[in-house]
Enzyme design. Sequence first.
Site, PDB file in Angstrom:
ATOM      1  N   SER A 142       0.743  -1.348   0.042  1.00 56.26           N
ATOM      2  CA  SER A 142       0.037  -0.004  -0.087  1.00 56.26           C
ATOM      3  C   SER A 142       0.884   1.415   0.029  1.00 56.26           C
ATOM      4  O   SER A 142       1.631   1.521  -1.034  1.00 56.26           O
ATOM      5  CB  SER A 142      -1.015   0.062   1.161  1.00 56.26           C
ATOM      6  OG  SER A 142      -1.902   0.881   1.155  1.00 56.26           O
ATOM      7  N   HIS A 143       0.623   2.134   1.009  1.00 46.29           N
ATOM      8  CA  HIS A 143       1.249   3.443   1.020  1.00 46.29           C
ATOM      9  C   HIS A 143       2.712   3.300   1.762  1.00 46.29           C
ATOM     10  O   HIS A 143       3.477   4.214   1.908  1.00 46.29           O
ATOM     11  CB  HIS A 143       0.415   4.337   1.878  1.00 46.29           C
ATOM     12  CG  HIS A 143       0.212   3.558   3.177  1.00 46.29           C
ATOM     13  ND1 HIS A 143      -0.707   2.795   3.281  1.00 46.29           N
ATOM     14  CD2 HIS A 143       0.533   3.978   4.507  1.00 46.29           C
ATOM     15  CE1 HIS A 143      -0.874   2.184   4.726  1.00 46.29           C
ATOM     16  NE2 HIS A 143       0.123   2.894   5.300  1.00 46.29           N
ATOM     17  N   ASP A 168      -2.543   6.520  -3.389  1.00 49.28           N
ATOM     18  CA  ASP A 168      -1.626   5.886  -2.668  1.00 49.28           C
ATOM     19  C   ASP A 168      -0.747   4.715  -3.449  1.00 49.28           C
ATOM     20  O   ASP A 168      -1.163   4.708  -4.717  1.00 49.28           O
ATOM     21  CB  ASP A 168      -1.870   5.246  -1.323  1.00 49.28           C
ATOM     22  CG  ASP A 168      -2.888   4.036  -1.516  1.00 49.28           C
ATOM     23  OD1 ASP A 168      -3.368   4.048  -2.513  1.00 49.28           O
ATOM     24  OD2 ASP A 168      -2.608   3.215  -0.573  1.00 49.28           O
ATOM     25  N   ASP A 209      -1.116   1.556  -4.265  1.00 49.08           N
ATOM     26  CA  ASP A 209      -1.884   0.648  -4.683  1.00 49.08           C
ATOM     27  C   ASP A 209      -3.132   1.046  -5.097  1.00 49.08           C
ATOM     28  O   ASP A 209      -3.885   0.325  -5.661  1.00 49.08           O
ATOM     29  CB  ASP A 209      -1.890  -0.488  -3.654  1.00 49.08           C
ATOM     30  CG  ASP A 209      -2.720  -0.432  -2.591  1.00 49.08           C
ATOM     31  OD1 ASP A 209      -2.551   0.646  -2.196  1.00 49.08           O
ATOM     32  OD2 ASP A 209      -3.401  -1.197  -2.240  1.00 49.08           O
ATOM     33  N   ASP A 234      -5.780   2.529  -3.612  1.00 51.93           N
ATOM     34  CA  ASP A 234      -7.119   2.255  -3.006  1.00 51.93           C
ATOM     35  C   ASP A 234      -7.433   3.724  -2.095  1.00 51.93           C
ATOM     36  O   ASP A 234      -8.632   3.614  -1.820  1.00 51.93           O
ATOM     37  CB  ASP A 234      -7.198   0.968  -2.184  1.00 51.93           C
ATOM     38  CG  ASP A 234      -6.055   0.762  -1.257  1.00 51.93           C
ATOM     39  OD1 ASP A 234      -5.049   1.583  -0.995  1.00 51.93           O
ATOM     40  OD2 ASP A 234      -6.004  -0.292  -0.762  1.00 51.93           O
ATOM     41  N   ARG A 235      -6.345   4.725  -1.884  1.00 49.13           N
ATOM     42  CA  ARG A 235      -6.746   5.399  -0.899  1.00 49.13           C
ATOM     43  C   ARG A 235      -7.084   6.704  -1.737  1.00 49.13           C
ATOM     44  O   ARG A 235      -6.434   6.924  -3.075  1.00 49.13           O
ATOM     45  CB  ARG A 235      -5.563   5.768  -0.013  1.00 49.13           C
ATOM     46  CG  ARG A 235      -5.294   4.697   1.063  1.00 49.13           C
ATOM     47  CD  ARG A 235      -4.247   4.855   2.016  1.00 49.13           C
ATOM     48  NE  ARG A 235      -4.150   3.773   2.790  1.00 49.13           N
ATOM     49  CZ  ARG A 235      -3.807   4.002   4.046  1.00 49.13           C
ATOM     50  NH1 ARG A 235      -3.390   5.110   4.500  1.00 49.13           N
ATOM     51  NH2 ARG A 235      -3.915   3.151   4.891  1.00 49.13           N
ATOM     52  N   LYS A 287     -11.536  -0.257  -0.988  1.00 48.45           N
ATOM     53  CA  LYS A 287     -11.625   1.100  -1.225  1.00 48.45           C
ATOM     54  C   LYS A 287     -10.993   1.445  -2.747  1.00 48.45           C
ATOM     55  O   LYS A 287      -9.965   0.642  -3.188  1.00 48.45           O
ATOM     56  CB  LYS A 287     -10.940   1.678  -0.014  1.00 48.45           C
ATOM     57  CG  LYS A 287      -9.524   1.413   0.229  1.00 48.45           C
ATOM     58  CD  LYS A 287      -9.221   1.931   1.494  1.00 48.45           C
ATOM     59  CE  LYS A 287      -7.840   1.932   1.823  1.00 48.45           C
ATOM     60  NZ  LYS A 287      -7.247   0.627   2.450  1.00 48.45           N
TER      61      LYS A 287
HETATM   62  C1  G16 Z   1      -5.403  -0.773   4.982  1.00 46.76           C
HETATM   63  C2  G16 Z   1      -6.732  -1.253   5.312  1.00 46.76           C
HETATM   64  C3  G16 Z   1      -7.605  -0.341   5.624  1.00 46.76           C
HETATM   65  C4  G16 Z   1      -6.986   0.220   7.085  1.00 46.76           C
HETATM   66  C5  G16 Z   1      -5.853   0.871   6.917  1.00 46.76           C
HETATM   67  C6  G16 Z   1      -5.092   1.597   8.033  1.00 46.76           C
HETATM   68  O1  G16 Z   1      -5.307   0.167   4.331  1.00 46.76           O
HETATM   69  O2  G16 Z   1      -7.060  -1.648   4.171  1.00 46.76           O
HETATM   70  O3  G16 Z   1      -8.897  -0.838   5.739  1.00 46.76           O
HETATM   71  O4  G16 Z   1      -7.878   1.305   7.304  1.00 46.76           O
HETATM   72  O5  G16 Z   1      -5.019  -0.072   6.599  1.00 46.76           O
HETATM   73  O6  G16 Z   1      -4.856   0.555   9.040  1.00 46.76           O
HETATM   74  P1  G16 Z   1      -3.805   0.650  10.230  1.00 46.76           P
HETATM   75  O7  G16 Z   1      -4.716   1.955  10.892  1.00 46.76           O
HETATM   76  O8  G16 Z   1      -3.973  -0.437  10.945  1.00 46.76           O
HETATM   77  O9  G16 Z   1      -2.546   1.081   9.826  1.00 46.76           O
HETATM   78  P2  G16 Z   1      -4.102   0.164   3.013  1.00 46.76           P
HETATM   79  O10 G16 Z   1      -4.460   1.065   2.238  1.00 46.76           O
HETATM   80  O11 G16 Z   1      -2.884   0.341   3.786  1.00 46.76           O
HETATM   81  O12 G16 Z   1      -4.174  -1.181   2.562  1.00 46.76           O
END
Ligand code: G16
Length: 543
Positions: free
Chosen positions: A113-114, A277, A279, A281-282, A376
């Site tokens: 992800s990010h 971000d 990937d 999704d954000r 998302k």
């Molecule tokens: C992932 C999850 C999200 C979550 C986020 C933050 O996002 O898919 O549903 O809200 O992590 O998680 P945390 O607060 O545990 O770091 P992503 O975009 O990282 O895949």
Amino acid sequence: MQIKTVSTQAYSGQKAGTSGLRKKVTVFQQPHYLENFVQALFNVLGDVQGKTLVLGGDGRYYNTIAIQTIAKMAAANGFARILLGQNGLLSTPAASAVIRKYQAFGGIILSASHNPAGKDGDFGIKYNVSSGSPAPEKLTEAVYAETQTIKNYRILDVPDIALNQLGNQQIGSLSVEVIDPVEDYAQLMANLFDFDKIRQLFQSGFAMRFDAMHAITGIYAHHLLEQTLGAPTGTVMNGTPLEDFGGGHPDPNLTYAEDLVKQLYSDNAPHFGAASDGDGDRNMILGRHCFVTPSDSLAILVANAHHVKGYQNGLTGVARSMPTSMAVDRVAQALNIPCYETPTGWKFFGNLLDANKATLCGEESFGTGSNHVREKDGLWAVLFWLNILAVRQQSVAEILHEHWQQYGRNVYSRHDYEGIDSQIAKQLMTDLQSKFPTLLQQTFKGYQIAFCDDFSYTDPVDHSISTGQGLRIGFTDGSRIVFRLSGTGTEGATLRVYLESYCTEPSLQTQDAQTLLADLIQVADQLAGIKTRTGREQPTVIT
Ligand code: G16
């Protein structure tokens, strides 16, 4: 074609976090590390003979190496077909869309992800089920258990796939179909939004900047915004995906999307700004000199969904993660539809979407989406906003302020303390929770505590229970402080402190959130001893 069975030894800690297994690239590079996890997954999935697997990732370092390995293992484990994004690319929402469209058995998405990428950065892998949704906890737990006893894995001994070559390639009995990573997704977006109206908006001189942060959404944003919707070339910034994301941190927030934020707060700022971000999704939404919190963005999308063709028949319900502000609850109440409160993690929305209990969902962590996929979706949110802006012909700030006037403002901020010592973070949470019985009805800086708990959730569809999802402290005036440890980091611990109050006074509503929340911020520190315990005077990231 020979199937090799390779002996291996279990690794500890192959446990999925909030969203899949995320570790340093160097951890994944250990002998058989990736293979162990993938074989454990295939073992748990059981009979996959004749089934289709979707495969792709966000293009970060190690993506293509992992894809070759996984494809050969999928072949050796009996999959009949792989739908593979060209050059190994598929954004997370596009992967979800492809799984759904082609009724695949599931999909493997390679992304952290990010989190930063590159040789010393992070890598990640996650599995999505046939609905396109991230695997539920019971599946990820079964995979984890399997990784702890794994003894061998199966892989086909064949040359690499030509990842850039669109069309069909055969490896053993497996048919690998290399697909355009953008096409199916772009079609889905065209079905949901009024592209003609958005085109007219750009023709009228509407200026936008979209920051792809050198990550995957570059290819989607170039195609959709510039080529399809006619936004001028240059609308997409940092639009070429790089293996190390340009050395940046592709997290679309006020800290890491600094260049974009500067542009939107400059004298000749464009009308609209957005970022996505690693990937895809954000999303982050900005107007001229204005930032829309993800929680407000969700509430505004819900309140304006009737303007958008894909949602004009109404919403069955909405859902938000627990730490997300309660702004959307107010809109749901006005629309007379249910609003569900789930733990953090998109996977918790899956059942609600499948059961048609919710149409739109969102999280404070810059995630918004709907029943069109089971992830998302960053660009979806941007197109939704563009559609609203094209219909309402108002600025982002006007829409935001009108929303606050109508519903009141849920003043909101999240303070992140990144990379703190895990032991200290855990102790802080344990000590805070152990204080709960003594806190009830106590008053701090004028805020009286009405309840404190450790959030747990019973899924209304399958009745599964998830406990330990964050410490909530609620005050009698409806304000809240939530403490949670992130489940996505790979180094130390990240403490997240979520602060929320409610303001109906129009003259105060437009003030800075940090000012409006100043007292609550002090109360959070007083209750948890953040500064003393972590030695940090300031959070790493404030959103
Ligand atoms: C992932 C999850 C999200 C979550 C986020 C933050 O996002 O898919 O549903 O809200 O992590 O998680 P945390 O607060 O545990 O770091 P992503 O975009 O990282 O895949």
